[in-house]
Design an enzyme around this catalytic site. Structure first.
Site, PDB file in Angstrom:
ATOM      1  N   SER A  13      35.100  57.869  34.492  1.00 37.17           N
ATOM      2  CA  SER A  13      35.887  58.673  35.438  1.00 37.17           C
ATOM      3  C   SER A  13      35.474  60.141  35.417  1.00 37.17           C
ATOM      4  O   SER A  13      35.485  60.770  34.363  1.00 37.17           O
ATOM      5  CB  SER A  13      37.381  58.604  35.088  1.00 37.17           C
ATOM      6  N   HIS A  44      35.231  57.485  41.244  1.00 36.38           N
ATOM      7  CA  HIS A  44      34.173  56.498  41.007  1.00 36.38           C
ATOM      8  C   HIS A  44      33.451  56.236  42.332  1.00 36.38           C
ATOM      9  O   HIS A  44      34.010  55.610  43.235  1.00 36.38           O
ATOM     10  CB  HIS A  44      34.767  55.194  40.467  1.00 36.38           C
ATOM     11  N   TYR A  68      42.209  46.542  36.236  1.00 35.74           N
ATOM     12  CA  TYR A  68      43.413  46.880  37.014  1.00 35.74           C
ATOM     13  C   TYR A  68      43.147  46.910  38.516  1.00 35.74           C
ATOM     14  O   TYR A  68      44.083  46.911  39.312  1.00 35.74           O
ATOM     15  CB  TYR A  68      44.023  48.218  36.540  1.00 35.74           C
ATOM     16  N   GLU A  69      41.865  46.903  38.908  1.00 34.69           N
ATOM     17  CA  GLU A  69      41.553  46.834  40.339  1.00 34.69           C
ATOM     18  C   GLU A  69      41.714  45.406  40.857  1.00 34.69           C
ATOM     19  O   GLU A  69      41.576  45.165  42.058  1.00 34.69           O
ATOM     20  CB  GLU A  69      40.119  47.314  40.580  1.00 34.69           C
ATOM     21  N   MET A 198      40.870  52.350  29.734  1.00 31.03           N
ATOM     22  CA  MET A 198      41.004  51.120  30.534  1.00 31.03           C
ATOM     23  C   MET A 198      39.657  50.473  30.864  1.00 31.03           C
ATOM     24  O   MET A 198      39.524  49.805  31.883  1.00 31.03           O
ATOM     25  CB  MET A 198      41.766  51.442  31.827  1.00 31.03           C
ATOM     26  N   ASN A 222      43.121  63.804  27.478  1.00 30.09           N
ATOM     27  CA  ASN A 222      44.546  64.100  27.251  1.00 30.09           C
ATOM     28  C   ASN A 222      44.987  63.548  25.900  1.00 30.09           C
ATOM     29  O   ASN A 222      44.322  62.697  25.318  1.00 30.09           O
ATOM     30  CB  ASN A 222      45.401  63.477  28.366  1.00 30.09           C
TER      31      ASN A 222
HETATM   32 CL1  6GU Z   1      46.460  58.208  27.903  1.00 30.52          CL
HETATM   33  N1  6GU Z   1      45.588  55.863  28.480  1.00 30.52           N
HETATM   34  C1  6GU Z   1      44.728  55.020  28.988  1.00 30.52           C
HETATM   35  N2  6GU Z   1      45.024  53.720  28.893  1.00 30.52           N
HETATM   36  N3  6GU Z   1      43.599  55.376  29.592  1.00 30.52           N
HETATM   37  C2  6GU Z   1      43.327  56.681  29.673  1.00 30.52           C
HETATM   38  C3  6GU Z   1      44.180  57.627  29.163  1.00 30.52           C
HETATM   39  C4  6GU Z   1      45.336  57.162  28.552  1.00 30.52           C
HETATM   40  N4  6GU Z   1      43.648  58.846  29.397  1.00 30.52           N
HETATM   41  C5  6GU Z   1      42.495  58.653  30.040  1.00 30.52           C
HETATM   42  N5  6GU Z   1      42.295  57.335  30.209  1.00 30.52           N
END
Ligand code: 6GU
Length: 264
Positions: A13, A44, A68-69, A198, A222
């Site tokens: 991403s 993407h 998830y897509e 993910m 994050n």
């Molecule tokens: Cl906090 N969780 C998940 N599952 N994917 C992420 C994320 C968090 N931050 C970027 N990708």
């Protein structure tokens, strides 16, 4: 294309600019490639880019596929087998991830030492179904999934480039698309995961099955909240913002690794 890549790079991403480093490039839209899945996620692009990076032929996935897509695990990992058939030897995977580790900061880079394929363990494994012997064995080992020599090369290059915000850690793949609850974050952390995202683990399983060497990088976009008192919440725009900010750093690291020939 006249390029015959030995290295495949999957851009996570906001990390599509990695593909922009390729010279003399030939690009193909996923929608023009027979049987290729389509990207539906913002950030993407949906292009396969062939070209040269520091003199080495590479192929980049500018945009990847996620469960998830609505894609099945085998569909998500379909491009890996295309790379194998093209003659690729090394797979470089990148992703944006949330940190579970207490000492990771937003913008840090995690060299993936190992993964927890939570979905794979629970029955959503890309190798489920008849084994195609042409690619690999029914029961592939996964104990050295991420190439130790490539990890060491990356750590050495980071040191030389003066990157101090680099860790080695464990990536956990979940399906998404929702981010984690506090209880889920605590659960994943207790399993030994340093970062959560993910993607990636399913692709790495298929790559190891067919004998590719694998190197992986997570960009920490994050902090995952592990405490109910922590304020704020993560969103996809923040994830994209941080990854765009750090994309040049990842580009430099990957370019240097390829210049060092990745031990090819
Ligand atoms: Cl906090 N969780 C998940 N599952 N994917 C992420 C994320 C968090 N931050 C970027 N990708």
């Amino acid at each position: 294309t006249r390029h015959r890549p030995k290295v495949a790079i999957i851009c996570g991403s906001g990390l599509g600019v990695l593909a922009d480093a390729l010279q003399h490039s030939d690009s193909f839209k996923y929608s023009d490639i027979p049987n290729f899945p389509q990207s539906t996620v913002q950030g993407h692009a949906g292009q396969l880019v062939f070209g040269e990076l520091r003199g080495t032929a590479c192929v980049c996935m500018k945009g990847r596929f996620h469960m998830y897509e609505g894609h099945q695990p085998a569909k998500v990992t379909f491009p890996i087998r295309v790379f194998k058939l093209l003659g690729v030897k090394i797979l470089i995977v990148t992703n944006a991830a949330g940190s579970l580790a207490d000492d990771y900061k937003t913008g840090d880079v995690m060299i993936i030492k190992d993964h927890i394929n939570l979905l794979g363990l629970a029955g959503q494994n890309p190798l489920i179904g008849p084994n195609i012997e042409q690619f690999g064995p029914r029961f592939p080992p996964m104990t050295s999934a991420y190439d130790k020599d490539l990890c060491k090369l990356a750590m050495d290059i980071c040191k030389r480039l003066g990157y101090t915000c680099v860790h080695k850690g464990i990536y956990c793949m979940v399906s998404g698309p929702n981010f984690e609850t506090v209880a889920e974050a605590r659960f994943l952390h207790s399993l030994g995961a340093d970062a959560v995202g993910m993607s990636t683990a399913a692709e790495v399983v298929v790559a190891k099955h067919c004998g590719l060497r694998v190197f992986g990088l997570s960009l920490i976009t994050n902090q995952v909240k592990k405490d109910y008192s922590e304020k704020g919440s993560v969103n996809h725009d923040d994830v994209l913002g941080v990854s765009k900010m750090r994309a040049e750093m990842l580009k430099a690291l990957v370019s240097e690794m390829i210049e060092k020939k990745l031990g090819l």
